[in-house]
Design an enzyme around this catalytic site. Sequence first.
Site, short mmCIF file in Angstrom:
data_model
loop_
_atom_site.label_atom_id
_atom_site.label_comp_id
_atom_site.label_asym_id
_atom_site.label_seq_id
_atom_site.Cartn_x
_atom_site.Cartn_y
_atom_site.Cartn_z
N ASN A 39 0.85 -1.18 0.00
CA ASN A 39 0.00 0.00 0.00
C ASN A 39 0.89 1.24 0.00
O ASN A 39 1.78 1.37 0.84
CB ASN A 39 -0.90 -0.03 1.24
CG ASN A 39 -1.93 1.06 1.25
OD1 ASN A 39 -1.58 2.24 1.17
ND2 ASN A 39 -3.19 0.70 1.36
N HIS A 50 -3.43 0.84 -3.55
CA HIS A 50 -3.54 -0.21 -2.55
C HIS A 50 -2.48 -1.26 -2.87
O HIS A 50 -1.91 -1.29 -3.97
CB HIS A 50 -4.92 -0.84 -2.59
CG HIS A 50 -6.00 0.06 -2.07
ND1 HIS A 50 -7.20 -0.42 -1.59
CD2 HIS A 50 -6.07 1.41 -1.94
CE1 HIS A 50 -7.96 0.58 -1.20
NE2 HIS A 50 -7.30 1.71 -1.41
N GLU A 52 -2.60 -4.45 -3.54
CA GLU A 52 -2.87 -5.33 -4.68
C GLU A 52 -2.70 -4.59 -6.00
O GLU A 52 -2.19 -5.16 -6.97
CB GLU A 52 -4.30 -5.90 -4.56
CG GLU A 52 -4.52 -6.74 -3.33
CD GLU A 52 -4.93 -5.95 -2.08
OE1 GLU A 52 -5.36 -6.59 -1.11
OE2 GLU A 52 -4.83 -4.70 -2.07
N CYS A 77 -10.22 -5.20 -0.58
CA CYS A 77 -11.39 -4.34 -0.58
C CYS A 77 -12.09 -4.47 -1.94
O CYS A 77 -11.63 -5.20 -2.82
CB CYS A 77 -10.96 -2.89 -0.33
SG CYS A 77 -10.02 -2.19 -1.71
N CYS A 80 -9.80 -3.55 -5.00
CA CYS A 80 -8.83 -4.59 -5.36
C CYS A 80 -9.54 -5.87 -5.81
O CYS A 80 -9.06 -6.56 -6.72
CB CYS A 80 -7.90 -4.84 -4.18
SG CYS A 80 -6.98 -3.33 -3.77
N ASP A 140 -8.26 5.27 4.73
CA ASP A 140 -7.91 4.20 3.78
C ASP A 140 -9.13 3.37 3.40
O ASP A 140 -9.26 2.99 2.24
CB ASP A 140 -6.82 3.30 4.37
CG ASP A 140 -6.26 2.33 3.34
OD1 ASP A 140 -5.69 2.82 2.35
OD2 ASP A 140 -6.40 1.12 3.53
#
Length: 144
Positions: A39, A50, A52, A77, A80, A140
Amino acid sequence: MNEFMKVAIDEAKIGQSQNGIPIGSVLVKDGKIVGRGHNKRVQDNDPVTHAEIDCLRNAGRVGSYKGTVLYSTLMPCYLCAGAVVQFGIKKVYAGESETFSGAKEFMEAHGVEVIDMNNEECKNMMKEFIEKNPKLWNEDIGEL
């Protein structure tokens, strides 16, 4: 512990050492790491970097994502998870989902096998971070 999750944890620690959010990710194809990231929302002043997404960017063009596996220290999330579904990644290992439940059901509804490793190191890393940085964490996850 899985060797690829260890690398994702190392990535999370790199992010944390840069005063960022400790989430790391690794993309594996044919048993080899093709991308890794963490991140970088704070470091890059970019709301979508992020772990990913950073990992996928660092992997570059891999052609087909069939047969790839994504490892993330935290349940992905919706942002992602959308990338996972978009690129046809069919297996995701999440270090944990206790501190953030993420989008497991969304991925599963799109044919992704999601394995929650319930990893204590991942949980402790996030719990400590959230306790020390509640405002940054809420930013975030979009709950500020």
